[in-house]
Design a protein around this motif. Structure first.
Motif, PDB file in Angstrom:
ATOM      1  N   LYS A 256      12.895   1.716  -5.019  1.00 45.94           N
ATOM      2  CA  LYS A 256      12.026   1.876  -6.180  1.00 45.94           C
ATOM      3  C   LYS A 256      10.569   1.937  -5.752  1.00 45.94           C
ATOM      4  CE  LYS A 256      10.979  -0.194 -10.678  1.00 45.94           C
ATOM      5  NZ  LYS A 256      11.297  -1.323 -11.604  1.00 45.94           N
ATOM      6  N   SER A 257      10.194   1.070  -4.813  1.00 47.37           N
ATOM      7  CA  SER A 257       8.817   1.077  -4.302  1.00 47.37           C
ATOM      8  C   SER A 257       8.522   2.355  -3.533  1.00 47.37           C
ATOM      9  CB  SER A 257       8.595  -0.150  -3.405  1.00 47.37           C
ATOM     10  OG  SER A 257       8.790  -1.338  -4.127  1.00 47.37           O
ATOM     11  N   LEU A 258       9.523   2.831  -2.746  1.00 51.47           N
ATOM     12  CA  LEU A 258       9.342   4.068  -1.992  1.00 51.47           C
ATOM     13  C   LEU A 258       9.141   5.258  -2.918  1.00 51.47           C
ATOM     14  CD1 LEU A 258      11.852   3.996   1.008  1.00 51.47           C
ATOM     15  CD2 LEU A 258       9.365   4.240   1.109  1.00 51.47           C
ATOM     16  N   THR A 259       9.920   5.279  -4.012  1.00 56.10           N
ATOM     17  CA  THR A 259       9.794   6.368  -4.983  1.00 56.10           C
ATOM     18  C   THR A 259       8.399   6.396  -5.588  1.00 56.10           C
ATOM     19  OG1 THR A 259      12.146   6.217  -5.515  1.00 56.10           O
ATOM     20  CG2 THR A 259      10.737   7.329  -7.117  1.00 56.10           C
ATOM     21  N   ALA A 260       7.896   5.201  -5.948  1.00 58.97           N
ATOM     22  CA  ALA A 260       6.545   5.119  -6.522  1.00 58.97           C
ATOM     23  C   ALA A 260       5.503   5.549  -5.491  1.00 58.97           C
ATOM     24  CB  ALA A 260       6.265   3.697  -7.001  1.00 58.97           C
ATOM     25  N   TYR A 261       5.699   5.137  -4.217  1.00 55.01           N
ATOM     26  CA  TYR A 261       4.756   5.506  -3.161  1.00 55.01           C
ATOM     27  C   TYR A 261       4.740   7.020  -2.950  1.00 55.01           C
ATOM     28  CZ  TYR A 261       3.173   6.340   1.613  1.00 55.01           C
ATOM     29  OH  TYR A 261       2.539   6.833   2.722  1.00 55.01           O
ATOM     30  N   THR A 262       5.952   7.614  -2.906  1.00 54.73           N
ATOM     31  CA  THR A 262       6.050   9.071  -2.704  1.00 54.73           C
ATOM     32  C   THR A 262       5.406   9.823  -3.856  1.00 54.73           C
ATOM     33  OG1 THR A 262       8.135   8.742  -1.502  1.00 54.73           O
ATOM     34  CG2 THR A 262       7.650  10.962  -2.302  1.00 54.73           C
ATOM     35  N   SER A 263       5.639   9.358  -5.078  1.00 52.17           N
ATOM     36  CA  SER A 263       5.053  10.004  -6.251  1.00 52.17           C
ATOM     37  C   SER A 263       3.530   9.955  -6.208  1.00 52.17           C
ATOM     38  CB  SER A 263       5.567   9.326  -7.522  1.00 52.17           C
ATOM     39  OG  SER A 263       4.973   9.888  -8.658  1.00 52.17           O
ATOM     40  N   ASN A 264       2.970   8.811  -5.845  1.00 52.08           N
ATOM     41  CA  ASN A 264       1.513   8.659  -5.760  1.00 52.08           C
ATOM     42  C   ASN A 264       0.932   9.532  -4.656  1.00 52.08           C
ATOM     43  OD1 ASN A 264       1.471   6.789  -7.833  1.00 52.08           O
ATOM     44  ND2 ASN A 264       1.624   5.015  -6.446  1.00 52.08           N
TER      45      ASN A 264
ATOM     46  N   ASP B  67      25.586 -14.739  -5.547  1.00 54.76           N
ATOM     47  CA  ASP B  67      25.219 -13.580  -4.734  1.00 54.76           C
ATOM     48  C   ASP B  67      24.272 -12.695  -5.526  1.00 54.76           C
ATOM     49  OD1 ASP B  67      26.917 -14.371  -2.691  1.00 54.76           O
ATOM     50  OD2 ASP B  67      28.631 -13.323  -3.563  1.00 54.76           O
ATOM     51  N   THR B  68      23.200 -12.250  -4.887  1.00 50.54           N
ATOM     52  CA  THR B  68      22.289 -11.331  -5.541  1.00 50.54           C
ATOM     53  C   THR B  68      22.968  -9.984  -5.744  1.00 50.54           C
ATOM     54  OG1 THR B  68      20.198 -10.124  -5.314  1.00 50.54           O
ATOM     55  CG2 THR B  68      21.305 -10.737  -3.292  1.00 50.54           C
ATOM     56  N   PRO B  69      22.726  -9.310  -6.873  1.00 48.53           N
ATOM     57  CA  PRO B  69      23.347  -7.996  -7.094  1.00 48.53           C
ATOM     58  C   PRO B  69      22.836  -6.917  -6.140  1.00 48.53           C
ATOM     59  CG  PRO B  69      21.779  -8.517  -8.834  1.00 48.53           C
ATOM     60  CD  PRO B  69      21.947  -9.765  -8.032  1.00 48.53           C
ATOM     61  N   ASP B  70      21.719  -7.200  -5.461  1.00 44.61           N
ATOM     62  CA  ASP B  70      21.153  -6.244  -4.500  1.00 44.61           C
ATOM     63  C   ASP B  70      20.954  -6.970  -3.173  1.00 44.61           C
ATOM     64  OD1 ASP B  70      20.018  -3.980  -3.400  1.00 44.61           O
ATOM     65  OD2 ASP B  70      18.040  -4.310  -4.282  1.00 44.61           O
ATOM     66  N   PRO B  71      22.063  -7.281  -2.452  1.00 46.41           N
ATOM     67  CA  PRO B  71      21.983  -8.158  -1.279  1.00 46.41           C
ATOM     68  C   PRO B  71      21.085  -7.664  -0.169  1.00 46.41           C
ATOM     69  CG  PRO B  71      24.103  -7.027  -1.351  1.00 46.41           C
ATOM     70  CD  PRO B  71      23.419  -6.774  -2.666  1.00 46.41           C
ATOM     71  N   PHE B  72      20.935  -6.344  -0.021  1.00 48.69           N
ATOM     72  CA  PHE B  72      20.084  -5.812   1.043  1.00 48.69           C
ATOM     73  C   PHE B  72      18.698  -5.418   0.523  1.00 48.69           C
ATOM     74  CE2 PHE B  72      24.471  -4.910   2.363  1.00 48.69           C
ATOM     75  CZ  PHE B  72      24.478  -5.554   3.595  1.00 48.69           C
ATOM     76  N   SER B  73      18.401  -5.722  -0.750  1.00 46.59           N
ATOM     77  CA  SER B  73      17.118  -5.365  -1.385  1.00 46.59           C
ATOM     78  C   SER B  73      16.884  -3.863  -1.369  1.00 46.59           C
ATOM     79  CB  SER B  73      15.954  -6.100  -0.697  1.00 46.59           C
ATOM     80  OG  SER B  73      16.105  -7.485  -0.820  1.00 46.59           O
ATOM     81  N   ARG B  74      17.975  -3.103  -1.286  1.00 46.23           N
ATOM     82  CA  ARG B  74      17.852  -1.647  -1.194  1.00 46.23           C
ATOM     83  C   ARG B  74      17.219  -1.051  -2.441  1.00 46.23           C
ATOM     84  NH1 ARG B  74      21.080   2.807  -2.571  1.00 46.23           N
ATOM     85  NH2 ARG B  74      20.797   4.605  -1.193  1.00 46.23           N
ATOM     86  N   GLN B  75      17.713  -1.503  -3.620  1.00 46.84           N
ATOM     87  CA  GLN B  75      17.200  -0.934  -4.866  1.00 46.84           C
ATOM     88  C   GLN B  75      15.711  -1.209  -5.037  1.00 46.84           C
ATOM     89  OE1 GLN B  75      19.667  -2.327  -8.084  1.00 46.84           O
ATOM     90  NE2 GLN B  75      21.561  -1.736  -7.057  1.00 46.84           N
ATOM     91  N   ARG B  76      15.307  -2.428  -4.702  1.00 46.59           N
ATOM     92  CA  ARG B  76      13.891  -2.793  -4.841  1.00 46.59           C
ATOM     93  C   ARG B  76      13.009  -1.961  -3.918  1.00 46.59           C
ATOM     94  NH1 ARG B  76      12.758  -9.055  -4.440  1.00 46.59           N
ATOM     95  NH2 ARG B  76      14.208  -8.906  -6.198  1.00 46.59           N
ATOM     96  N   ILE B  77      13.468  -1.806  -2.676  1.00 43.93           N
ATOM     97  CA  ILE B  77      12.672  -1.035  -1.708  1.00 43.93           C
ATOM     98  C   ILE B  77      12.649   0.438  -2.083  1.00 43.93           C
ATOM     99  CG2 ILE B  77      12.574  -0.281   0.707  1.00 43.93           C
ATOM    100  CD1 ILE B  77      13.652  -3.041   1.477  1.00 43.93           C
TER     101      ILE B  77
END
Length: 324
Positions: free
Chosen positions: A308-316, A296-306
């Motif tokens: 993280k990308s959202l945080t970078a997008y908001t910062s930019n 099982d992936t430790p992030d089954p819903f890919s929440r952490q990955r998404i």
């Protein structure tokens, strides 16, 4: 039985033989089909059980019918286009999500082991040999099944004469045959001795207490505390695990089965840095697809990955707005 018949009999695993015999009885006795069967009768059989039997069960029934016809020298009706089309239609109209066992957690392993140790101490005080044997055996099954990532059939086919213990280091287990071993070449498994939750120590405790010198490692125990000469049935491991969960006051979970041991170890190893190749070699998987079904992936819903990308997008975006 002639030697030829003995070798033919040995070519099919006992579990497979029982499953096929049951499938033939269901077709011929329960449903009322005739053997040898026609393609149309097999198609009707599938259609009439499409609502009640899983596709995997229907495939097993077809495999049993196919083998029966081949062995009796009749044409195989399961290969007919009408049978294949009916099975394909059933898959389309009755899709089923694969059910997977919940992985056993190390914390749960620890909890159950503690409870088993307590049960052993109480049994020794009461001179209750049956409970003492059962608790000692179950501890060995639990720890060996988890740390070696064994399936229930592998646990139940272990033979004392094929086990070699190296004190303080580990032990070597040899299985003359296993799932996926098409050539019946056998395979050797190594199990480490651990500082705690040790499968080697649990095995030694069980063998010493039970006084087993040869034959099956894990056996049934009757109500008088006597050991059977036969090995436990693989089908008994899942109920045994659920019983241990209930007795150790862990939350009841219908997702617990014998595969929970294998999946539990696979997830533990993956989360502690084992790469897929090392894990496959240790457990015995031949392809990545088989291995990934257990991890099982430790992030089954890919929440952490998404996120993280959202945080970078908001910062930019904030930076861009401040520059205007």
């Amino acid at each position: 039985m002639s030697k030829i018949e003995q070798y033919i009999h040995a070519a099919t695993r006992e579990n497979t033989r029982r499953s096929y015999q049951s499938a033939i009885r269901h077709f011929e006795v329960t449903w009322g089909g005739f053997l040898p069967a026609t393609a149309d009768s097999v198609a009707r059989y599938l259609a009439e059980h499409a609502d009640t039997l899983a596709v995997s069960t229907l495939r097993l029934r077809l495999a049993a019918l196919a083998q029966w016809h081949r062995e009796q020298g009749f044409p195989d009706p399961t290969k007919a286009p009408v049978v294949r089309k009916v099975l394909k239609g059933i898959r389309e109209l009755h899709p089923a999500q694969e059910k997977r066992a919940r992985p056993l957690q190390v914390e749960e392993l620890d909890r159950i082991t503690d409870w088993l140790e307590g049960a052993r101490e109480k049994a020794e005080t009461r001179n209750d040999r049956k409970t003492l044997l059962a608790a000692t055996r179950n501890k060995a099954i639990l720890l060996l099944g988890f740390w070696r990532g064994f399936r229930s059939d592998e646990l139940c086919r272990l033979q004392v004469e094929f086990v070699t213990v190296s004190p303080g280091e580990g032990m070597t287990l040899f299985l003359p045959r296993s799932k996926g071993d098409r050539q019946s070449a056998g395979r050797e498994f190594r199990v480490p001795a651990l500082s705690r939750l040790c499968p080697v120590a649990a095995y030694e405790d069980w063998i010493r207490l039970a006084g087993i010198g040869e034959g099956p490692v894990f056996r049934a125990i009757n109500r008088w505390g006597q050991l059977s000469g036969q090995s436990l049935s693989p089908n008994s491991i899942s109920p045994l695990l659920r019983h241990l969960f209930a007795e150790s006051d862990l939350a009841a979970d219908t997702g617990i089965s014998s595969h929970s041991l294998r999946r539990g170890f696979a997830n533990w190893a993956s989360s502690h840095g084992w790469d897929t190749k090392t894990l496959m070699e240790y457990v015995g998987w031949r392809d990545v697809q088989s291995a990934m079904r257990y991890i099982d992936t430790p992030d089954p819903f890919s929440r952490q990955r998404i996120e993280k990308s959202l945080t970078a997008y908001t910062s930019n975006r904030l930076t861009d707005n401040s520059d205007r």
